[in-house]
Design an enzyme around this catalytic site. Structure first.
Site, short mmCIF file in Angstrom:
data_model
loop_
_atom_site.label_atom_id
_atom_site.label_comp_id
_atom_site.label_asym_id
_atom_site.label_seq_id
_atom_site.Cartn_x
_atom_site.Cartn_y
_atom_site.Cartn_z
N LYS A 9 0.86 -1.18 0.00
CA LYS A 9 0.00 0.00 0.00
C LYS A 9 0.90 1.23 0.00
O LYS A 9 1.76 1.38 0.87
CB LYS A 9 -0.91 0.00 1.22
N PRO A 94 9.71 -5.31 2.71
CA PRO A 94 10.42 -4.99 3.96
C PRO A 94 9.44 -4.82 5.12
O PRO A 94 8.30 -4.38 4.94
CB PRO A 94 11.12 -3.66 3.64
N ALA A 96 8.08 -3.24 8.72
CA ALA A 96 8.06 -1.92 9.37
C ALA A 96 8.56 -0.84 8.42
O ALA A 96 9.47 -0.07 8.72
CB ALA A 96 8.89 -1.93 10.65
N ILE A 99 4.50 0.61 4.11
CA ILE A 99 3.74 0.21 2.92
C ILE A 99 2.71 -0.87 3.27
O ILE A 99 2.28 -1.64 2.39
CB ILE A 99 4.65 -0.25 1.76
N GLY A 100 2.32 -0.94 4.53
CA GLY A 100 1.19 -1.77 4.93
C GLY A 100 1.37 -3.25 4.76
O GLY A 100 0.39 -3.97 4.55
N GLY A 101 2.59 -3.76 4.86
CA GLY A 101 2.84 -5.16 4.59
C GLY A 101 2.04 -6.11 5.48
O GLY A 101 1.42 -7.05 4.99
N GLY A 102 2.04 -5.87 6.79
CA GLY A 102 1.31 -6.73 7.70
C GLY A 102 -0.19 -6.70 7.44
O GLY A 102 -0.86 -7.74 7.47
N ASP A 136 -5.64 -0.40 8.63
CA ASP A 136 -5.25 -0.50 7.23
C ASP A 136 -5.76 -1.77 6.55
O ASP A 136 -5.68 -1.88 5.32
CB ASP A 136 -3.72 -0.46 7.09
#
Length: 297
Positions: A9, A94, A96, A99-102, A136
Site C-alpha cells: 500500500k 520490507p 516496518a 507500505i502496509g505489509g502486515g 489498514d
C-alpha cells in the site's frame, strides 16, 4: 492450494487531520497498490499453522502472533467454524516500512481462507472482519486505489488515476509507526481537495506535490536515511514526484510509465531494496508480476 497476492500500500499523500480521545490520529490519504507484493498461500490441514519464508521472513521470526494467524482465527470465529489451514507467507516486502505489509498479509489471508473454506462471505462481511484486525486491513482487502479517512478505516472511491510508473525504495532501516507519530509536532492539517481525476501522470504529480506527507519530517528526524533516499529519487531522470509513503522508511517516485520507473531503479544503490512497475497491477487471487532489485530481492 489457494494463493493470494498481498500488494504494498502506497500513500501518495498523507495528512494528519486530528486526534481521537483514545489517542489514535485521524488521517486523510490517497492510497494505491503495487508494484510489489507478499504472497499468502493456504491449504487444507488439521489445525492452524503458519510458515514464514521469503527474503524478509527472518524479520518476523520473533513475532509471537503473526497478523496472518489472527486473521485466520477472526474469520473462523465469524463463520462459526474451527480454524484449520496450513498457511504460508512469503515475505517479499520490507518489515516496518510504511507500505502496509502486515495489513496486506492479513487481508490476503482473509481472501484466501474465504475461498479455501468455501464461506462465500462477500466483501461486506469480510470488511467487518478486516476492520477488527487493524485500520489498514480494510483498504488492503480490496487492494484498489482509495481515499482513506478516519484512522484509515473510512474508505471512499479514489479520483480517476492516469497510467503511471511507480518506484518504491527502502534503505533497509525499519521505522516503527508509533515512534513516528510520537515525534510529530505542530498543528493538524485540513483534508485535501482532490479533483475527479487527472489527465496524465504529470498533472497528478503537480497536484500531489502541494499535499505532502505530514509524517515525513518526524520520520526523517528519526531515520536520516529517508532524506538520502528522497534526494536520490528526485535526481533520477523522469522523476515527477518523490515522497515518503506512510510512516516510512519506504519512499516512492512517480514516473510517466512503468518502463521509466524500471530504468530509474537500476541507477540506485544496490544495497537498497527497490521495486518498480505500474500501480494497481495486482488482482486478488493471482500473484502479480513486478520487478524487484537490490537488497532482499
Amino acid at each position: 492450494m489457494i494463493r493470494e497476492a498481498a500488494p504494498a500500500k502506497v500513500n501518495l499523500y498523507l495528512r494528519v487531520t486530528g486526534r481521537r480521545a483514545d489517542g489514535y490520529h485521524l488521517l486523510d490519504s490517497l492510497a494505491v497498490f503495487g508494484p510489489a507484493a507478499d504472497l499468502v498461500e493456504a491449504a487444507p490441514a488439521e489445525g492452524l499453522t503458519l510458515t514464514v519464508a521469503g527474503p524478509f521472513g527472518a524479520a518476523l521470526a520473533a513475532e509471537p502472533d503473526n497478523l496472518v494467524l489472527r486473521a485466520a482465527r477472526a474469520l473462523a470465529a465469524a463463520a462459526g467454524i474451527a480454524p484449520q489451514a496450513a498457511l504460508r507467507l512469503e515475505k517479499r516486502l520490507p518489515v516496518a516500512s510504511g507500505i502496509g505489509g502486515g495489513s496486506a498479509d492479513a487481508a490476503a489471508a482473509l481472501r484466501a481462507l474465504d475461498r479455501l473454506w468455501g464461506l462465500g462471505l462477500g466483501a461486506g462481511a469480510l470488511a467487518e472482519v478486516a476492520a477488527g484486525l487493524g485500520a489498514d486491513v480494510p483498504v488492503c482487502l480490496a487492494s484498489r486505489p482509495a481515499r482513506m479517512g478516519g484512522v484509515g478505516e473510512a474508505l471512499l472511491p479514489a479520483p480517476a488515476l492516469p497510467p503511471c510508473g511507480l518506484l518504491l525504495v527502502n534503505p533497509g532501516v525499519p521505522l516503527a509507526t508509533p515512534a513516528v507519530f510520537r515525534a510529530r509536532s505542530g498543528p493538524f492539517s485540513a483534508p485535501a481537495a482532490l479533483p475527479e481525476g487527472w489527465a496524465d501522470a504529470a498533472a497528478m504529480a503537480r497536484d500531489l506535490a502541494a499535499l505532502g506527507n505530514d509524517l515525513e519530517a518526524p520520520a526523517r528526524a528519526l531515520c536520516p536515511a529517508v532524506g538520502e533516499v528522497l534526494a536520490a529519487l528526485r535526481a533520477l531522470p523522469g522523476c515527477l514526484l518523490a515522497r515518503m509513503s506512510g510512516s516510512g522508511a519506504t519512499c516512492f517516485a512517480l514516473f510517466a510509465d512503468a518502463a521509466a520507473a524500471e530504468r530509474a531503479a537500476a541507477e540506485l544503490p544496490g544495497a537498497w531494496w527497490r521495486a518498480a512497475g505500474a500501480p494497481g497491477g495486482f488482482t486478488p487471487g493471482r500473484d502479480g508480476a513486478y520487478s524487484t532489485f537490490g537488497a532482499g530481492a
